[in-house]
Write an enzyme that holds these catalytic residues in place. Structure first.
Site, short mmCIF file in Angstrom:
data_model
loop_
_atom_site.label_atom_id
_atom_site.label_comp_id
_atom_site.label_asym_id
_atom_site.label_seq_id
_atom_site.Cartn_x
_atom_site.Cartn_y
_atom_site.Cartn_z
N LYS A 1 20.22 -13.99 -6.79
CA LYS A 1 19.43 -13.32 -8.27
C LYS A 1 17.93 -13.26 -8.31
O LYS A 1 17.83 -14.39 -7.63
CB LYS A 1 20.36 -14.79 -8.93
CG LYS A 1 20.48 -14.58 -10.61
CD LYS A 1 21.44 -13.57 -11.38
CE LYS A 1 21.31 -13.03 -12.60
NZ LYS A 1 22.41 -12.74 -12.97
N ASP B 1 20.46 -7.84 -15.68
CA ASP B 1 20.51 -9.31 -15.99
C ASP B 1 19.81 -9.10 -17.53
O ASP B 1 19.57 -8.53 -18.37
CB ASP B 1 20.26 -9.91 -15.39
CG ASP B 1 20.70 -11.87 -15.40
OD1 ASP B 1 22.65 -11.59 -15.91
OD2 ASP B 1 20.98 -12.55 -16.33
P1 NDP Z 1 20.78 -8.92 -22.90
O1 NDP Z 1 19.37 -9.20 -21.80
O2 NDP Z 1 21.24 -7.23 -22.49
O3 NDP Z 1 21.72 -9.55 -23.62
C1 NDP Z 1 21.11 -10.77 -24.79
C2 NDP Z 1 21.75 -11.22 -25.50
O4 NDP Z 1 21.98 -13.13 -25.60
C3 NDP Z 1 20.59 -11.34 -26.26
O5 NDP Z 1 21.71 -10.97 -27.40
C4 NDP Z 1 19.59 -12.12 -26.68
O6 NDP Z 1 19.19 -12.73 -28.14
C5 NDP Z 1 20.61 -13.44 -26.38
N1 NDP Z 1 20.67 -14.64 -26.16
C6 NDP Z 1 19.63 -14.67 -24.89
N2 NDP Z 1 19.16 -15.75 -24.40
C7 NDP Z 1 19.33 -16.81 -25.20
C8 NDP Z 1 19.60 -17.86 -26.01
N3 NDP Z 1 18.84 -18.87 -24.81
N4 NDP Z 1 20.28 -18.32 -26.76
C9 NDP Z 1 20.25 -17.80 -27.40
N5 NDP Z 1 20.97 -15.67 -27.50
C10 NDP Z 1 20.37 -15.72 -26.14
O7 NDP Z 1 21.41 -9.49 -21.50
P2 NDP Z 1 23.39 -8.95 -21.23
O8 NDP Z 1 24.31 -8.30 -22.27
O9 NDP Z 1 22.89 -8.32 -19.56
O10 NDP Z 1 24.00 -10.55 -20.58
C11 NDP Z 1 24.30 -11.58 -21.16
C12 NDP Z 1 24.92 -12.64 -20.57
O11 NDP Z 1 26.12 -12.36 -19.20
C13 NDP Z 1 24.11 -13.40 -19.76
O12 NDP Z 1 24.42 -15.09 -19.82
C14 NDP Z 1 24.07 -12.18 -18.28
O13 NDP Z 1 24.06 -13.76 -17.22
C15 NDP Z 1 25.39 -11.96 -18.08
N6 NDP Z 1 25.81 -11.59 -17.45
C16 NDP Z 1 25.45 -10.14 -17.29
C17 NDP Z 1 26.35 -8.90 -16.60
C18 NDP Z 1 25.46 -7.38 -16.70
O14 NDP Z 1 25.96 -6.41 -16.59
N7 NDP Z 1 24.30 -7.07 -17.59
C19 NDP Z 1 26.98 -8.92 -15.28
C20 NDP Z 1 27.45 -10.19 -15.65
C21 NDP Z 1 26.86 -11.69 -16.43
P3 NDP Z 1 18.02 -12.47 -28.11
O15 NDP Z 1 17.62 -10.77 -28.06
O16 NDP Z 1 17.02 -12.24 -29.18
O17 NDP Z 1 16.86 -13.13 -26.81
#
Ligand code: NDP
Length: 451
Positions: free
Chosen positions: A131, A171
């Site tokens: 990571k 991510d």
């Molecule tokens: P994105 O950046 O596309 O989206 C993240 C979302 O979560 C946004 O809506 C963001 O809001 C919100 N968010 C992020 N940080 C916070 C916080 N501290 N508090 C509240 N809301 C928050 O990321 P992903 O969709 O790719 O990832 C989401 C989750 O899925 C993570 O935990 C990631 O590790 C996990 N994941 C992702 C994978 C992938 O393929 N992308 C694979 C496996 C797991 P804002 O825009 O306001 O920051």
């Protein structure tokens, strides 16, 4: 073996981990959850204890930390910190995403890398775990600023990665735009076109279904769990948190399965749409988030629904909860509220979205609870399929990739059932995923000598 022995074993191990990694609370939490469910299995199989496999698995093979200087559009200079944790390469090249978010630090990346090792093993594909990322915040930055940051980040990272050594992906904060800038810089510096990153654009080596994979996989897993009870997502009320990559495609798949998604969120607040988010509203969200990079509050203004400032969606009554935003976004009291309101399925799209207390509430209430390392493994699984297509210089159709993803999610579910079913027939998916992921990595490490 007596429970007391297992408890002692867990306590001793956690003292060891906390002493060696002071202050890394997220990393402690991730290791604690794993050792709690593995302890009895390890005691029954002492060869793993004698070989100090767990002590080896919590120590990254390599941690790389580096300076990332870049200039903004006004010529002002900024300095961020870059990281790559190469956690475990026993079953394949290190594989895992890059996160760009101001909260990124060593503890968060080590927790994510540790989880990734077990998750990648569960996919059955040959991928080790890693990571990385940076404390850079892509919010409110121009495309040119993001590009300059990515180029500076890759100028150092390129020395440490490669198609046979370490293959990063996206991510939080790293989507198609960032992967494009990172790939372009790798190619310029190395003068080679290889599958060094996944999540690439479809015209330049990406795989169909990779953007959809994590969200779709999380929903496939929820459906699989419901099927064990003769039930399905059809007609279920579903709360989703987040509105990024994972959340968007989770919503798409729930709609396809006939469920009703009533919430989305971002770091500023949540929306509650009791009529449900349909395909047209979802298209609006995708444009809002992926093109205009706006806030979820604008959805509430456009569709005249409730916006809950600074709140998460867990007080909304639902049957199924899909946390798809970030770690520790469901507290113990959120879990209590969800359970009180009748929620009986939780499938984690995000990594470790449930706090320790929340996870324990779900488990002690014996609901259908899938931890992220099982339920969100679809993303890295399709990254693995992207690597295979790059190596073979071919591309599979949408249907082929989606079929393979669906099969992998079913297999992960079966693995959890195999290792996680208790005497009374309840499936502890946390235990199943941890043991299922652990065995292959541990056996490979033992076969390879003292690695
Ligand atoms: P994105 O950046 O596309 O989206 C993240 C979302 O979560 C946004 O809506 C963001 O809001 C919100 N968010 C992020 N940080 C916070 C916080 N501290 N508090 C509240 N809301 C928050 O990321 P992903 O969709 O790719 O990832 C989401 C989750 O899925 C993570 O935990 C990631 O590790 C996990 N994941 C992702 C994978 C992938 O393929 N992308 C694979 C496996 C797991 P804002 O825009 O306001 O920051």
């Amino acid at each position: 073996m007596e429970t007391k022995d297992a408890n002692q074993f867990i306590n001793d191990f956690m003292v060891y981990v906390k002493t060696k990694n002071p202050g890394e609370v997220e990393f402690h939490q991730a290791v604690h959850e794993v050792i709690e469910t593995l302890a009895e299995f390890l005691i029954e199989n002492p060869r793993y204890i004698q070989s100090k496999i767990m002590e080896r698995m919590v120590e990254p093979e390599r941690v790389i930390m580096f300076r990332v200087p870049w200039a903004d559009d006004k010529g002002q200079i900024h300095v961020n910190r870059g990281f790559r944790i190469e956690m475990n390469g026993a079953i394949g090249p290190y594989k895992g995403g890059l996160r760009f978010h101001p909260t990124v630090n060593l503890s968060i990346l080590k927790f994510l890398a540790f989880e990734q090792v077990l998750k990648n093993s569960l996919t059955t594909l040959p991928m080790g775990g890693g990571k990385g990322g940076s404390d850079f915040d892509p919010k409110n930055k121009s495309d040119n600023e993001v590009m300059r940051f990515c180029q500076s980040f890759m100028t150092e990272l390129q020395r440490h990665i490669g198609q046979y050594t370490d293959v990063p992906a996206g991510d939080i904060g790293v989507g198609g735009r960032e992967i494009g800038f990172l790939f372009g810089q790798y190619k310029r510096l190395r003068n080679e076109f290889t599958g060094v990153l996944t999540g690439k654009g479809i015209e330049w080596g990406g795989s169909l279904i990779r953007p959809e994979a994590t969200g779709y996989g999380t929903v496939y897993f929820a459906e699989e769990m419901l099927n064990t009870k003769g039930d399905s997502l059809k007609g279920k009320i579903v709360t989703v948190s987040g509105s990024g990559n994972v959340a968007q495609f989770a919503v798409e798949k729930v709609i396809e399965y006939g469920g009703k998604v009533v919430s989305l969120s971002d770091s500023s607040g949540s929306i509650y749409d009791p009529d449900g988010i349909d395909a047209e509203k979802l298209n609006y969200v995708m444009e809002l988030k992926n093109v205009y990079r706006g806030r979820i509050r604008e959805y509430a203004e456009k569709y005249g629904v409730r916006y809950m400032n600074k709140q998460r969606p867990w007080a909304i009554k639902c049957d199924v909860a899909l946390p798809c935003a970030t770690e520790n976004e469901i507290s113990g009291s959120d879990a209590e509220t969800l359970l009180k309101n009748g929620c009986f399925v939780v499938s984690e799209g995000a990594n470790m979205p449930s706090t320790y207390e929340a996870a324990h509430q779900f488990m002690s209430n014996k609901i259908l609870y899938a931890p992220g390392k099982a339920a969100n493994a679809g993303g890295v699984a399709v990254s693995g399929l992207e690597m295979s297509q790059n190596s073979m210089r071919i591309s599979w159709s949408r249907e082929e990739v989606d079929d393979k993803l669906h099969t992998i999610m079913r297999n992960i579910h079966a693995m959890c059932v195999k290792y996680g079913t208790d005497k009374n027939g309840w499936v502890n998916y946390v235990k199943g995923a941890n043991i299922g992921g652990f065995v292959k990595v541990a056996n490979s490490m033992m076969a390879q000598g003292l690695v």
